[in-house]
Design an enzyme around this catalytic site. Sequence first.
Site, PDB file in Angstrom:
ATOM      1  N   HIS A  65      11.905  17.193  -2.780  1.00 36.34           N
ATOM      2  CA  HIS A  65      13.085  16.682  -3.470  1.00 36.34           C
ATOM      3  C   HIS A  65      13.337  15.201  -3.183  1.00 36.34           C
ATOM      4  CE1 HIS A  65      13.847  20.935  -4.287  1.00 36.34           C
ATOM      5  NE2 HIS A  65      14.286  20.413  -5.419  1.00 36.34           N
ATOM      6  N   GLU A  68       9.881  30.554 -11.752  1.00 38.07           N
ATOM      7  CA  GLU A  68       9.193  29.686 -10.783  1.00 38.07           C
ATOM      8  C   GLU A  68       8.608  30.447  -9.604  1.00 38.07           C
ATOM      9  OE1 GLU A  68      11.944  26.592  -9.593  1.00 38.07           O
ATOM     10  OE2 GLU A  68      13.624  27.981  -9.456  1.00 38.07           O
ATOM     11  N   ASP A  81       7.892  24.656  -8.166  1.00 35.17           N
ATOM     12  CA  ASP A  81       7.902  25.858  -7.343  1.00 35.17           C
ATOM     13  C   ASP A  81       6.844  26.850  -7.795  1.00 35.17           C
ATOM     14  OD1 ASP A  81       9.765  25.516  -5.272  1.00 35.17           O
ATOM     15  OD2 ASP A  81      11.380  25.545  -6.740  1.00 35.17           O
ATOM     16  N   CYS A 107      10.165  22.279 -17.070  1.00 37.50           N
ATOM     17  CA  CYS A 107      10.619  21.142 -16.260  1.00 37.50           C
ATOM     18  C   CYS A 107       9.695  21.049 -15.054  1.00 37.50           C
ATOM     19  CB  CYS A 107      12.086  21.280 -15.882  1.00 37.50           C
ATOM     20  SG  CYS A 107      12.440  22.711 -14.872  1.00 37.50           S
TER      21      CYS A 107
HETATM   22  C1  PEP Z   1      10.750  23.169 -10.113  1.00 34.90           C
HETATM   23  O1  PEP Z   1      10.661  23.945  -9.167  1.00 34.90           O
HETATM   24  O2  PEP Z   1       9.805  22.822 -10.807  1.00 34.90           O
HETATM   25  C2  PEP Z   1      12.064  22.598 -10.473  1.00 34.90           C
HETATM   26  C3  PEP Z   1      12.258  21.996 -11.607  1.00 34.90           C
HETATM   27  O3  PEP Z   1      13.054  22.666  -9.598  1.00 34.90           O
HETATM   28  P1  PEP Z   1      13.059  21.920  -8.176  1.00 34.90           P
HETATM   29  O4  PEP Z   1      11.965  20.907  -8.192  1.00 34.90           O
HETATM   30  O5  PEP Z   1      14.397  21.325  -8.018  1.00 34.90           O
HETATM   31  O6  PEP Z   1      12.798  23.063  -7.245  1.00 34.90           O
HETATM   32 MG    MG Z   2      12.420  24.848  -8.338  1.00 39.34          MG
END
Ligand code: PEP
Ligand code: MG
Length: 701
Positions: free
Chosen positions: A292, A532, A556, A603
């Site tokens: 993150h 995910e 994830d 995403c």
């Molecule tokens: C992901 O896991 O791809 C996602 C979009 O969420 P994060 O990166 O915040 O876990």
């Molecule tokens: Mg995620």
Amino acid sequence: MIERTLLIKGRLGLHARAAAKLVRVASGFQSQVGLRRLEGDVTVDAKSILSVLMLAASRGTELQAFADGVDEEAAMDAIEQLFAEEFGEGKPEVSAITETPQEIRFNGLGVSDGIVIGQVLRMDDATQRVYRWRVAAPDLDRERQRFRAAVSQASDQIVAIKQQAGERFGKEHAYIFDAHLLLLEDEKLIGDVEHLINTEHVNAEWALKVICDRFLYLYSEIKDDYLRERGSDIEDVMRRLLVALSGVQFETRGLSEDAVVVSQDLLPSAVAELDLAHTQALATDTGGWTSHTAILARGVGIPAVVGLRDFYRRTRTGDRIIVDSTRNLVILHPSSATIERYQAEATTRASRPGPTDLKPQGPVHTQDGVEVLLRANVEVPSEFSAVATYGASGVGLYRSEFLLVRRGGLVSEDEQRVAYEAVAKVAGDHGAVIRLFDLGGDNLRAQFQEPEKNSALGLRAIRFALANEAVMREQVRAILRAAASGLLKIVLPMVADVSDVRRAQAIIEDEANHLREAGVRFAAVNIGAMIEVPSAVLMASRIAQIVDFFELGTNDLVQYTLAVDRGNDEVADWFRTLHPAVLHSIDQSLKAGRQAGIPVIVCGEMASTPAYVVLLIGLGATDLSMTPSAIPRVRRAIAGIDTENARRIAMDCLNCDTAEEVEGLVRDRLTERWPELFDSSNLPAPGKVRTVSSTNSDPAD
Ligand code: PEP
Ligand code: MG
């Protein structure tokens, strides 16, 4: 027992390597062997590396060595000899240190593009080590003054940060700092610390830690959820005071114009706290492309290289440094020739049209006319303007947990409502998908829960929400109320199966009913599931029956499909976004969404990377959400490809056995089919999991 007084002569003091030698020598004897630092009256076991390091003995420190046992004489001789020989690293190395430092290059992982020539600013987490030492009676007064000075320094910092926070995170988040200021003025807290210094003759750090721990314990016993969370404010203030006491200067206003923040690990909360106006780049020992911290660095546009392993300890604040994330490189003490070459490159780059020159808005169409939506992932208000700048079709993912970053605790329902209304406003007609707090994992865990042994598999995301229903209900109410003034949707993070979804839906419905009964203005929202984890992929066709949309979290998905910690640089080479298992999981989830007739937003960082986007399009994705600054390059790639060729390439990838095969195939086929769009600079490098970068030529070579 025999004793001898020994002097540390080496320039580096009793540092880790010397301490290790000492421990090895001492451990070779049966006798008990110890060291006492006369100043401060600290006594340690010479056979324990941790204890020896705690002496913090620098050059010129006098130590009393003692040995007690059958071979005490021999032990003492050996220890004395080691001191006399300066632990075997005397003259030559010492003199080398006084010379101009040599340029050293460190390879890491560039996670946010850019080149910066600057100065190191070491960011130290002083809360990790709090030692106790004895303060002699005549020095107690000075120790209390030292504490008072730290309190006043911390207050000044908070006043300055409060001002900035209002501008960067919205006024509603600035008031948290009032609470911190009050804590610093609290005579109970301050008085108790001073009292302990006085009565126990201890150092201020130790007294502060003891008193804060007592308060934290009292808070943890409180039944009221909100009040209990206030404990994190105490932790935050304690951390700041410990940093002030350590003498480490992290004075945000005083950062040099070209500060490069160097640290071992940087929690997302720490990144959010940085003075972005003065932080030019980040360089950290740990971390991965999808951690993150990396995501946030990209979001706010600070170049970053992570996974530098042993880098932090080799730096000093003020060292010259070049961060070149496009080449996964950090250069410490760059030579003047290297600096010149980088300066020349910076000038050339500046004159080239960059991706920001591309300003079309809305969806993009492939060569054969398939429409693809490009949405924005956002975390903090400083990214909001980028949604319009890069022409995103609304916000595909709002990582709401970052709302809590500055608080180190929960945010009230009304404050949340205001924040969600702001997101809805920037998102416009396409609306915004608000993800329920994805807490746990590497995400702000420190503020909310005890560290878990296996946090990625622990009480994270929807599990945290279901286990802390009051927190979830409050957030849901805030979203439903905000939805009355803008288009919002809710996505449930990291659901494992239909059961997680049903439980969450029941709570959302329940809260909607309460609001209706109470006559509060709100609007119903669509509810989606983040796919995910492998169980959600395997059950995707069932989950698709009960939700309004899917959102594929590819970060994830890679982590959990391949069982590779996304933030651990040690296993970065196993984090293969293009692993066939990952592609099959994406394929299966997209098919499940199509069959159920629900939209699927992809995403995660995969959607920000043109080469990977070709495969996503080939697998049938038409709705992508990404870091806003990635939109122009993704737009350009999609506009230049056709779905038929993308589909053929994706199908061939699905038939591969290994990640290496897929990567090779992607390199060959993309350059062959679309040479004007892809070259070695934006394709996966052979044998590496590195991100694609904009250039590969090294000006310093
Ligand atoms: C992901 O896991 O791809 C996602 C979009 O969420 P994060 O990166 O915040 O876990
Ligand atoms: Mg995620």
